[in-house]
Design a protein around this motif. Structure first.
Motif, PDB file in Angstrom:
ATOM      1  N   ARG A  54     -39.118 -96.232 -77.307  1.00 38.11           N
ATOM      2  CA  ARG A  54     -40.092 -95.891 -78.338  1.00 38.11           C
ATOM      3  C   ARG A  54     -39.615 -94.672 -79.143  1.00 38.11           C
ATOM      4  O   ARG A  54     -39.725 -94.619 -80.355  1.00 38.11           O
ATOM      5  N   ASP A  99     -37.785-104.640 -73.816  1.00 37.86           N
ATOM      6  CA  ASP A  99     -37.721-105.237 -75.170  1.00 37.86           C
ATOM      7  C   ASP A  99     -39.036-105.924 -75.494  1.00 37.86           C
ATOM      8  O   ASP A  99     -39.551-105.827 -76.592  1.00 37.86           O
ATOM      9  N   ILE A 102     -41.781-103.430 -76.369  1.00 36.52           N
ATOM     10  CA  ILE A 102     -41.597-102.845 -77.703  1.00 36.52           C
ATOM     11  C   ILE A 102     -41.913-103.889 -78.785  1.00 36.52           C
ATOM     12  O   ILE A 102     -42.552-103.583 -79.796  1.00 36.52           O
ATOM     13  N   GLU A 103     -41.519-105.151 -78.549  1.00 36.19           N
ATOM     14  CA  GLU A 103     -41.820-106.210 -79.535  1.00 36.19           C
ATOM     15  C   GLU A 103     -43.329-106.398 -79.685  1.00 36.19           C
ATOM     16  O   GLU A 103     -43.839-106.553 -80.790  1.00 36.19           O
ATOM     17  N   TYR A 105     -45.616-104.175 -79.109  1.00 36.26           N
ATOM     18  CA  TYR A 105     -46.138-102.976 -79.775  1.00 36.26           C
ATOM     19  C   TYR A 105     -45.884-103.056 -81.284  1.00 36.26           C
ATOM     20  O   TYR A 105     -46.778-102.822 -82.100  1.00 36.26           O
ATOM     21  N   GLU A 106     -44.637-103.457 -81.651  1.00 36.06           N
ATOM     22  CA  GLU A 106     -44.297-103.542 -83.079  1.00 36.06           C
ATOM     23  C   GLU A 106     -45.154-104.599 -83.770  1.00 36.06           C
ATOM     24  O   GLU A 106     -45.575-104.423 -84.915  1.00 36.06           O
ATOM     25  N   ARG A 109     -48.392-103.106 -84.395  1.00 37.11           N
ATOM     26  CA  ARG A 109     -48.259-102.006 -85.365  1.00 37.11           C
ATOM     27  C   ARG A 109     -48.127-102.515 -86.803  1.00 37.11           C
ATOM     28  O   ARG A 109     -48.499-101.834 -87.748  1.00 37.11           O
ATOM     29  N   LYS A 110     -47.603-103.751 -86.925  1.00 38.46           N
ATOM     30  CA  LYS A 110     -47.494-104.328 -88.270  1.00 38.46           C
ATOM     31  C   LYS A 110     -48.882-104.546 -88.865  1.00 38.46           C
ATOM     32  O   LYS A 110     -49.095-104.468 -90.056  1.00 38.46           O
TER      33      LYS A 110
END
Ligand code: SF4
Length: 402
Positions: A54, A99, A102-103, A105-106, A109-110
């Protein structure tokens, strides 16, 4: 605060199905195992890896934590050689999990730039389970969603997130912790088992999860904490869940129910019908699991010096081993043997190769060019609860006549 809640989230599968298991567990001392310790180390390392990923770079503090974990993991494997692990293996195994986190989370977040990612969050669900608390490995909140991801480092038993009371309780507790600042309408629960390559998830509305807590968990907790709880044997009677799996009388008594049923049916027919066979297979699987737990428990009892009628402890049959492979090899070469003859070389299997290369590289180098395939599995019987679809067979009596 006690280290473990009496009605823990991790034991919820057990106490929601067998209320007596809580009382039973109190008769057994709490134990730990090398596999459990390995899991704790993997969780600590995963947490640091997620924080590193992160942050996008290794900050001095994170780097220091990383070193400590590396030393802890190496020290652990130098004692537990039987687990044949290493820090590098553990790190490689955890990379796809990191991974994934994080994917996820992203992705949230988008939709919501203020989305938050938290690790090792203490959660409290004591409004539905007296004294209930636990730790959510990963929490992602944002865009009206509360997502909880649970890492399972074990490789013995696949665990599904579908209708899983443990992760539901973690998520319930996580929602409660952030209820004041977030208006959740959706929850997502994920169980990630990197060593089994298994990722399962369940999505519910936040209201459905709250209703489940009140309608299912509140009465189950009451039953488990009652003065004379019921013992309810079933598929959850497993030694890694219930410490009484090998010595519980209720479980032992259940093993005889099937014999009684067959005895009653024997009066009508001497041959097992398809219905009898189905029931016999289910019973045989339960018997096999029970017999294993019973044997382990009896061995422990006999080793502690108590008599187990008709049985004794003996030395198991052991295979001969080399004392030192290096010395044996040097001795053979000195005796004139060609090294090419005394060593065997074998290509690593798919799981070990994936660990060696990492999932991404394995996919690019071997899977994408079509060098890995999955052969069709041979037909096998599975209980109806199995998640795989049934193979449709169109064989009829006429086909045999033709
Ligand atoms: S062995 Fe099964 S029936 Fe007995 S206490 Fe454990 S879970 Fe309950």
């Amino acid at each position: 605060m006690p280290k473990h809640a009496k009605l823990s989230a991790s034991g919820a599968e057990l106490w929601t199905n067998c209320p007596g298991s809580v009382h039973m567990a109190e008769l057994f001392p709490e134990t730990t195992s090398p596999a459990a310790e390995e899991g704790t180390l993997a969780h600590a390392l995963a947490q640091t890896m997620i924080e590193n990923a992160r942050a996008g770079s290794i900050s001095p503090q994170i780097s220091a934590e990383y070193m400590v974990e590396r030393d802890n993991v190496n020290a652990f494997y130098s004692v537990h050689k039987e687990l044949a692990g290493s820090f590098d293996d553990m790190k490689k195994t955890l990379e796809p999990y990191v991974d994934y986190v994080i994917e996820e989370y992203e992705a949230i977040r988008k939709k919501d730039a203020a989305a938050e990612l938290m690790t090792e969050q203490h959660v409290d669900f004591s409004d539905i389970v007296p004294g209930g608390f636990g730790t959510s490995d990963v929490v992602i909140i944002g865009d009206d969603t509360c997502e909880v991801i649970d890492l399972k480092y074990g490789k013995g038993v696949p665990i599904s997130a579908i209708a899983n009371p443990q992760i539901r309780l973690y998520t319930y507790g996580t929602m409660s912790a952030f209820d004041l600042s977030y208006d959740f309408s959706r929850v997502k629960m994920v169980i990630y088992q990197p060593r089994l390559d298994s990722v399962t998830s369940e999505e519910l509305t936040a209201d459905d999860l709250r209703s489940w807590g009140k309608a299912v968990i509140v009465p189950a907790a009451k039953r488990a904490l009652s003065k004379s709880p019921k013992y309810t044997p079933g598929p959850w009677c497993k030694s890694h869940f219930c410490p009484a799996a090998g010595s519980c009388k209720a479980r032992a008594a259940k093993m005889h129910e099937f014999e009684d049923m067959i005895e009653r049916r024997r009066k009508d027919n001497a041959v097992l019908s398809g219905d009898d066979m189905g029931r016999a297979l289910s019973a045989a699987r339960e018997y096999t699991a029970w017999a294993k737990d019973l044997e382990n428990e009896a061995l422990e009892l006999a080793q502690s010096g108590e008599a187990v009628t008709g049985w004794k402890v003996v030395e198991s049959v052991a295979k001969r081993k080399y004392k030192s492979e290096e010395i044996v090899a040097a001795t053979l070469v000195k005796a004139g043997y060609d090294p090419a003859l005394i060593y065997e070389k074998k290509l690593l299997g798919v799981t070990k190769m994936t660990q060696l290369m990492g999932k991404k590289e394995f996919h690019e180098v071997l899977e994408e060019p079509g060098l890995v395939f999955k052969p069709e599995g041979a037909p096998t019987l599975a209980p109806e609860s199995d998640k795989r679809p049934a193979i449709v067979t169109n064989v009829t009596a006429d086909d045999f006549n033709d």
